[in-house]
Scaffold this motif. Sequence first.
Motif, PDB file in Angstrom:
ATOM      1  N   GLN A   1     -21.084 -55.106  40.740  1.00  0.00           N
ATOM      2  CA  GLN A   1     -20.404 -55.580  41.811  1.00  0.00           C
ATOM      3  C   GLN A   1     -19.915 -54.902  42.819  1.00  0.00           C
ATOM      4  OE1 GLN A   1     -17.168 -57.982  40.136  1.00  0.00           O
ATOM      5  NE2 GLN A   1     -18.408 -58.929  38.561  1.00  0.00           N
ATOM      6  N   ARG A   2     -20.247 -53.442  42.405  1.00  0.00           N
ATOM      7  CA  ARG A   2     -19.587 -52.413  43.086  1.00  0.00           C
ATOM      8  C   ARG A   2     -20.640 -51.314  43.447  1.00  0.00           C
ATOM      9  NH1 ARG A   2     -13.518 -51.283  40.712  1.00  0.00           N
ATOM     10  NH2 ARG A   2     -13.060 -53.242  40.772  1.00  0.00           N
ATOM     11  N   ARG A   3     -21.944 -51.520  43.917  1.00  0.00           N
ATOM     12  CA  ARG A   3     -23.071 -50.579  44.152  1.00  0.00           C
ATOM     13  C   ARG A   3     -22.350 -49.452  45.122  1.00  0.00           C
ATOM     14  NH1 ARG A   3     -26.023 -50.840  39.770  1.00  0.00           N
ATOM     15  NH2 ARG A   3     -27.107 -53.057  39.459  1.00  0.00           N
ATOM     16  N   LEU A   4     -22.848 -48.218  44.945  1.00  0.00           N
ATOM     17  CA  LEU A   4     -22.497 -47.465  46.112  1.00  0.00           C
ATOM     18  C   LEU A   4     -23.390 -47.471  47.264  1.00  0.00           C
ATOM     19  CD1 LEU A   4     -23.080 -44.015  43.871  1.00  0.00           C
ATOM     20  CD2 LEU A   4     -20.855 -45.099  44.837  1.00  0.00           C
ATOM     21  N   ALA A   5     -22.461 -47.303  48.442  1.00  0.00           N
ATOM     22  CA  ALA A   5     -23.183 -47.565  49.695  1.00  0.00           C
ATOM     23  C   ALA A   5     -24.511 -46.648  50.103  1.00  0.00           C
ATOM     24  CB  ALA A   5     -22.148 -47.172  50.861  1.00  0.00           C
ATOM     25  N   ALA A   6     -24.508 -45.550  49.583  1.00  0.00           N
ATOM     26  CA  ALA A   6     -25.724 -44.591  49.459  1.00  0.00           C
ATOM     27  C   ALA A   6     -26.716 -45.158  48.362  1.00  0.00           C
ATOM     28  CB  ALA A   6     -25.310 -43.327  49.132  1.00  0.00           C
ATOM     29  N   SER A   7     -27.930 -45.051  48.610  1.00  0.00           N
ATOM     30  CA  SER A   7     -28.955 -45.490  47.704  1.00  0.00           C
ATOM     31  C   SER A   7     -29.123 -44.465  46.582  1.00  0.00           C
ATOM     32  CB  SER A   7     -30.354 -45.464  48.590  1.00  0.00           C
ATOM     33  OG  SER A   7     -30.889 -44.138  48.918  1.00  0.00           O
ATOM     34  N   ALA A   8     -29.539 -45.203  45.466  1.00  0.00           N
ATOM     35  CA  ALA A   8     -29.755 -44.497  44.356  1.00  0.00           C
ATOM     36  C   ALA A   8     -30.630 -43.397  44.306  1.00  0.00           C
ATOM     37  CB  ALA A   8     -30.391 -45.352  43.412  1.00  0.00           C
ATOM     38  N   ALA A   9     -31.684 -43.207  45.315  1.00  0.00           N
ATOM     39  CA  ALA A   9     -32.444 -42.157  45.486  1.00  0.00           C
ATOM     40  C   ALA A   9     -31.591 -40.917  46.183  1.00  0.00           C
ATOM     41  CB  ALA A   9     -33.567 -42.449  46.591  1.00  0.00           C
ATOM     42  N   ASP A  10     -30.759 -41.339  47.035  1.00  0.00           N
ATOM     43  CA  ASP A  10     -30.027 -40.451  47.791  1.00  0.00           C
ATOM     44  C   ASP A  10     -28.696 -39.873  46.680  1.00  0.00           C
ATOM     45  OD1 ASP A  10     -30.997 -40.774  50.083  1.00  0.00           O
ATOM     46  OD2 ASP A  10     -29.685 -42.136  50.756  1.00  0.00           O
ATOM     47  N   ARG A  11     -28.176 -40.553  45.899  1.00  0.00           N
ATOM     48  CA  ARG A  11     -27.156 -40.075  45.008  1.00  0.00           C
ATOM     49  C   ARG A  11     -27.777 -39.191  43.884  1.00  0.00           C
ATOM     50  NH1 ARG A  11     -22.118 -41.581  42.652  1.00  0.00           N
ATOM     51  NH2 ARG A  11     -21.319 -39.688  41.895  1.00  0.00           N
ATOM     52  N   LEU A  12     -29.084 -39.683  43.431  1.00  0.00           N
ATOM     53  CA  LEU A  12     -29.620 -38.850  42.400  1.00  0.00           C
ATOM     54  C   LEU A  12     -30.587 -37.775  42.861  1.00  0.00           C
ATOM     55  CD1 LEU A  12     -30.182 -41.937  39.953  1.00  0.00           C
ATOM     56  CD2 LEU A  12     -28.222 -40.277  40.007  1.00  0.00           C
ATOM     57  N   SER A  13     -30.655 -37.692  44.107  1.00  0.00           N
ATOM     58  CA  SER A  13     -31.946 -36.622  44.463  1.00  0.00           C
ATOM     59  C   SER A  13     -31.633 -35.190  44.138  1.00  0.00           C
ATOM     60  CB  SER A  13     -31.592 -36.790  46.017  1.00  0.00           C
ATOM     61  OG  SER A  13     -30.556 -36.327  46.627  1.00  0.00           O
ATOM     62  N   VAL A  14     -30.355 -34.930  43.505  1.00  0.00           N
ATOM     63  CA  VAL A  14     -29.983 -33.607  42.953  1.00  0.00           C
ATOM     64  C   VAL A  14     -30.622 -33.051  41.599  1.00  0.00           C
ATOM     65  CG1 VAL A  14     -27.929 -33.219  44.628  1.00  0.00           C
ATOM     66  CG2 VAL A  14     -27.857 -34.403  42.328  1.00  0.00           C
TER      67      VAL A  14
END
Length: 225
Positions: A147-160
Amino acid sequence: MSPAPAIKVVLADDEHLVRSGFKVLLDLEDDISVVGEATTGVEACDLARTARPHVVLMDIRMPTLDGIRATARIAGTPGLEHVKVLILTTYDTDENVFDALQAGASGFLLKDAGPAELLHAIRVIAAGDALLAPRVTRRLIGQFAAQRRLAASAADRLSVLTDREREVLALVGRGMSNDEIGAALFLSPATARTHVGRAMTKLGARDRAQLVVIAFRTGLTTPDE
């Protein structure tokens, strides 16, 4: 050979009977020492600074400052990085548990847990691991993270992360230990631990509990897995 130093614990609960019951149990253990009792979240934060416990048993519902905000305050205080918070809750459907994990708690436990489960939880968290195996953790994280997905996409958050670190993070999200991750990916437990540590550092996670939250919130791990 001198004995290992005792695990210092602070009890934070506004119910005297609850604190007394926990204290009687913990005082029987040679490796655990109760170093303070708090009846409000503010007192819990003060004791975290002065008594420097290894673990704070923190009730969610307390006067003045609730357990979630108290947890966030402790987690955000420089010099208290070693203080781990174990959230205590009465209901296994309490949405606040998810907020507590986000705030920096290392896990949670139901108040009706048995003595062995409580002692195990304290020792696991004091050792620097997160308590990811209580009977409701996965369901709660999955239920509320959806119910609380991050505004940023998963690709952006996990790109590191590297591809291997993503694989490891997904398995952490499923509640696997380092030994289990190593077996699944044909790695040694030490190598698995290294990947977990690197993912934690890159994502700014306080501990494994927050890695689980990130895995669910980015969709890397889903509730039906």
